[in-house]
Design an enzyme around this catalytic site. Structure first.
Site, PDB file in Angstrom:
ATOM      1  N   TYR A   1      46.273 -14.945   3.515  1.00 60.48           N
ATOM      2  CA  TYR A   1      45.826 -16.219   2.928  1.00 60.48           C
ATOM      3  C   TYR A   1      45.060 -17.041   3.957  1.00 60.48           C
ATOM      4  O   TYR A   1      44.040 -17.646   3.645  1.00 60.48           O
ATOM      5  CB  TYR A   1      47.027 -17.027   2.398  1.00 60.48           C
TER       6      TYR A   1
ATOM      7  N   PHE B   1      15.766 -26.445  -8.111  1.00 60.87           N
ATOM      8  CA  PHE B   1      16.434 -25.246  -8.592  1.00 60.87           C
ATOM      9  C   PHE B   1      17.553 -25.706  -9.526  1.00 60.87           C
ATOM     10  O   PHE B   1      18.197 -26.726  -9.277  1.00 60.87           O
ATOM     11  CB  PHE B   1      16.974 -24.341  -7.472  1.00 60.87           C
ATOM     12  N   THR B   2      17.791 -24.939 -10.588  1.00 65.06           N
ATOM     13  CA  THR B   2      18.686 -25.370 -11.679  1.00 65.06           C
ATOM     14  C   THR B   2      20.049 -25.868 -11.191  1.00 65.06           C
ATOM     15  O   THR B   2      20.419 -27.026 -11.409  1.00 65.06           O
ATOM     16  CB  THR B   2      18.871 -24.200 -12.660  1.00 65.06           C
TER      17      THR B   2
ATOM     18  N   ASP C   1      17.984 -24.506   1.747  1.00 63.43           N
ATOM     19  CA  ASP C   1      18.562 -23.539   0.812  1.00 63.43           C
ATOM     20  C   ASP C   1      18.133 -22.179   1.349  1.00 63.43           C
ATOM     21  O   ASP C   1      16.998 -21.745   1.152  1.00 63.43           O
ATOM     22  CB  ASP C   1      18.058 -23.771  -0.618  1.00 63.43           C
TER      23      ASP C   1
ATOM     24  N   LYS D   1      22.081 -12.881  -2.809  1.00 63.61           N
ATOM     25  CA  LYS D   1      20.671 -12.457  -2.739  1.00 63.61           C
ATOM     26  C   LYS D   1      20.426 -11.742  -1.407  1.00 63.61           C
ATOM     27  O   LYS D   1      20.766 -10.575  -1.270  1.00 63.61           O
ATOM     28  CB  LYS D   1      19.757 -13.684  -2.894  1.00 63.61           C
TER      29      LYS D   1
ATOM     30  N   ARG E   1      12.014 -18.836 -17.342  1.00 63.31           N
ATOM     31  CA  ARG E   1      11.982 -19.875 -16.319  1.00 63.31           C
ATOM     32  C   ARG E   1      10.911 -20.898 -16.729  1.00 63.31           C
ATOM     33  O   ARG E   1       9.870 -21.021 -16.130  1.00 63.31           O
ATOM     34  CB  ARG E   1      11.634 -19.310 -14.923  1.00 63.31           C
TER      35      ARG E   1
ATOM     36  N   PHE F   1      20.011 -22.838 -20.218  1.00 64.56           N
ATOM     37  CA  PHE F   1      19.382 -21.516 -20.317  1.00 64.56           C
ATOM     38  C   PHE F   1      20.401 -20.385 -20.335  1.00 64.56           C
ATOM     39  O   PHE F   1      20.133 -19.313 -20.863  1.00 64.56           O
ATOM     40  CB  PHE F   1      18.381 -21.316 -19.161  1.00 64.56           C
TER      41      PHE F   1
HETATM   42  N1  PM9 Z   1      19.898 -17.996  -8.314  1.00 62.83           N
HETATM   43  C1  PM9 Z   1      18.838 -16.472  -9.749  1.00 62.83           C
HETATM   44  O1  PM9 Z   1      18.921 -15.606 -10.622  1.00 62.83           O
HETATM   45  C2  PM9 Z   1      21.285 -16.946 -10.104  1.00 62.83           C
HETATM   46  C3  PM9 Z   1      21.666 -18.011 -11.048  1.00 62.83           C
HETATM   47  S1  PM9 Z   1      20.440 -18.967 -11.829  1.00 62.83           S
HETATM   48  C4  PM9 Z   1      19.889 -18.017 -13.026  1.00 62.83           C
HETATM   49  O2  PM9 Z   1      17.774 -16.761  -9.173  1.00 62.83           O
HETATM   50  C5  PM9 Z   1      18.798 -20.585  -5.186  1.00 62.83           C
HETATM   51  C6  PM9 Z   1      17.429 -20.627  -4.605  1.00 62.83           C
HETATM   52  C7  PM9 Z   1      19.130 -19.647  -6.124  1.00 62.83           C
HETATM   53  C8  PM9 Z   1      20.446 -19.635  -6.685  1.00 62.83           C
HETATM   54  C9  PM9 Z   1      20.803 -18.735  -7.705  1.00 62.83           C
HETATM   55  C10 PM9 Z   1      21.374 -20.589  -6.199  1.00 62.83           C
HETATM   56  C11 PM9 Z   1      22.777 -20.627  -6.742  1.00 62.83           C
HETATM   57  C12 PM9 Z   1      20.985 -21.500  -5.269  1.00 62.83           C
HETATM   58  N2  PM9 Z   1      19.711 -21.485  -4.774  1.00 62.83           N
HETATM   59  O3  PM9 Z   1      24.067 -18.210  -8.265  1.00 62.83           O
HETATM   60  O4  PM9 Z   1      25.639 -19.897  -7.448  1.00 62.83           O
HETATM   61  O5  PM9 Z   1      18.207 -18.753  -6.513  1.00 62.83           O
HETATM   62  O6  PM9 Z   1      25.246 -17.884  -6.113  1.00 62.83           O
HETATM   63  O7  PM9 Z   1      23.491 -19.557  -6.255  1.00 62.83           O
HETATM   64  C13 PM9 Z   1      20.027 -17.185  -9.340  1.00 62.83           C
HETATM   65  P1  PM9 Z   1      24.664 -18.852  -7.082  1.00 62.83           P
END
Ligand code: PM9
Length: 461
Positions: free
Chosen positions: A75, A127-128, A218, A261, A385, A452
């Site tokens: 843990y 970014f979303t 980011d 990523k 998008r 979305f």
């Molecule tokens: N990006 C992508 O497919 C996954 C979810 S949105 C459809 O591009 C940036 C630049 C991203 C991103 C996720 C996140 C969030 C932050 N910044 O999905 O929570 O491209 O790990 O990261 C997606 P998490």
């Protein structure tokens, strides 16, 4: 010597394979209708080539899988946390690390710690999830990206750059104390994977320092950005991606990261910073929302895969293969006359749905239609998008109408071969030939946040 450019090949060979299911069009017509014409609502087993996202869809190496067996699932104080900390310190250069379950976990903690209600947050295009967390913390997002980023056909080497004038105007207009921080996404996902130059990042850092504003990177796909700097910016040709990446990070005070990523894993993220006080606040928050500060919602094995992923992600031959595979796919479509965002970005090829379906107005969701149609004709899954992703204005409740109305064909890392991309390109070309038959959609169901992901549509008559 052959009279063409020397080819490159993937710096790995395939050890495990996962069979793909091939379906016919009648089956897919039914499935996309059931999914409300939203590709997020399809079952993965009904998809042939999955270009929805490069997030968590990476193929891990044998070195990473071997590391999974060394997971220390204590843990507190897992040895994998310390390994990850060491790699983040040496590769990214930040002093302090807080792991999170994924990128939005990091965005949540950082936004809550750094934004006071009604403060502005500057950024190079939204970014979303990032913008939503900033808004939920009471912030007001301001886009300070260069205008050209909103035009799919303008060709610039660094189309993700911050417009310095826009940023300085914001500081002058509102006063530095009203600005929580500036977020630099590099490359810019929503702009088509467009990179930010080192010179621009340096200038942003200098201006911010002068006014006492923090710079948050980011860093989700920063290795891709570093590779594009190596290829395009004067003075970086002879530097390694690892060196460029670390220099880029050095112009920021903290970073949020979706490890799903660049870091070649299926789950994980972190927030890293240099300031002890911020670190303390993040550690206070992480135990409420994610888990103890030495695991942040992750298993020890996931942190080990991430630490090893860092080692692989910064290797020049790996990142070259990743970006050049996307470029191959994009060039093929561009040469075939398909309207795509130019230049081709680092992680995906973006179709310009405005030009693809010229007869469908934005209010009838052309990019949503295009992603659904592509699945229907071919089994290839892509992502909208455009207006759906842009959501609604937090105050007025009206749709946001982004200039970019795109469909993203995202290439997962180490998953598909050139042949898969050829098949996907062929499908897009086939669809383009019968583009005049396409019809718009009506919005039937809309969730409150990040619509979305779960919205449902029906075909217009
Ligand atoms: N990006 C992508 O497919 C996954 C979810 S949105 C459809 O591009 C940036 C630049 C991203 C991103 C996720 C996140 C969030 C932050 N910044 O999905 O929570 O491209 O790990 O990261 C997606 P998490």
């Amino acid at each position: 010597m052959p009279n063409y450019q020397k080819p490159w090949a993937e710096p790995y060979k395939i050890k495990v394979v996962e069979p793909l299911k091939v379906t016919d069009q009648a089956y897919r017509t039914e499935k996309i209708k059931e999914a409300g014409y939203n590709t997020f609502l399809l079952r993965s087993e009904d998809v042939y080539i999955d270009l929805l996202t490069d997030s968590g869809t990476n193929a891990m190496s044998d070195y990473q899988w071997a590391g999974m067996m060394l997971g220390d699932e204590a843990y507190a104080g897992s040895k994998n946390y310390y390994h990850l900390e060491e790699k983040v310190q040496s590769c990214y250069g930040y002093k302090y690390l807080v792991p999170t379950h994924q990128g939005r976990g990091a965005e949540h903690l950082l936004s809550q710690c750094m934004i006071k209600p009604n403060q502005f947050v500057a950024g190079n295009m939204y970014f979303t999830t990032t913008r939503l967390h900033q808004e939920l913390a009471g912030g007001i997002f301001v886009d300070v990206i260069i205008d050209e980023a909103h035009d799919p056909s303008v060709i610039l080497p660094f189309k993700g750059n911050i417009d310095i004038q826009k940023y300085e105007d914001l500081i002058k207009r509102e006063g530095p104390e009203k600005i929580a921080y500036i977020t630099v996404g590099a490359p810019v996902n929503m702009a088509g994977g467009q990179p930010v130059s080192m010179a621009n990042m340096k200038e942003v850092s200098e201006i911010s320092k002068k006014h006492g504003i923090k710079v948050i990177l980011d860093a989700t796909r920063n290795m891709e950005n570093a590779y594009m700097i190596q290829q395009r910016e004067d003075g970086y040709k002879n530097k390694t991606v690892a060196e460029i990446h670390k220099e880029f990070c050095s112009y920021s005070d903290a970073a949020t990261m979706s490890a799903k990523k660049d870091l070649l894993v299926n789950i994980g993220g972190f927030v890293a910073c240099n300031d002890w006080d911020l670190f303390e606040e993040l550690r206070n928050m992480v135990v409420i929302y994610e888990g103890l500060h030495t695991y942040g919602g992750l298993a020890g094995r996931d942190m080990e895969a991430m630490a090893r992923g860092i080692e692989e992600a910064v290797m020049d031959e790996n990142i070259k293969c990743r970006v050049e595979q996307v470029a191959y796919f994009g060039d093929k479509l561009h040469k075939a006359g398909i309207p795509v965002v130019l230049p081709i970005g680092g992680h995906a090829v973006f179709l310009d749905a405005r030009r693809f379906y010229e007869h469908i107005p934005q209010i009838d969701f052309p990019a949503q239609v295009l992603a659904a149609d592509l699945y229907e004709v071919s089994g290839v899954r892509a992502m909208e998008r455009g207006i759906v992703s842009a959501g609604r204005n937090a105050k007025t409740g009206d749709h946001n109408f982004p200039k970019l109305e795109l469909v993203r064909l995202t290439v997962p890392r180490r998953v598909y071969t050139q042949a898969h991309l050829d098949v996907a390109a062929y499908a897009v070309e086939e669809l383009y030939e019968k583009r005049h038959e396409a019809k718009g959609l009506n919005l039937k169901y809309e969730p409150k946040y990040l619509r979305f992901f779960q919205a449902k549509f029906e075909k217009k008559d």
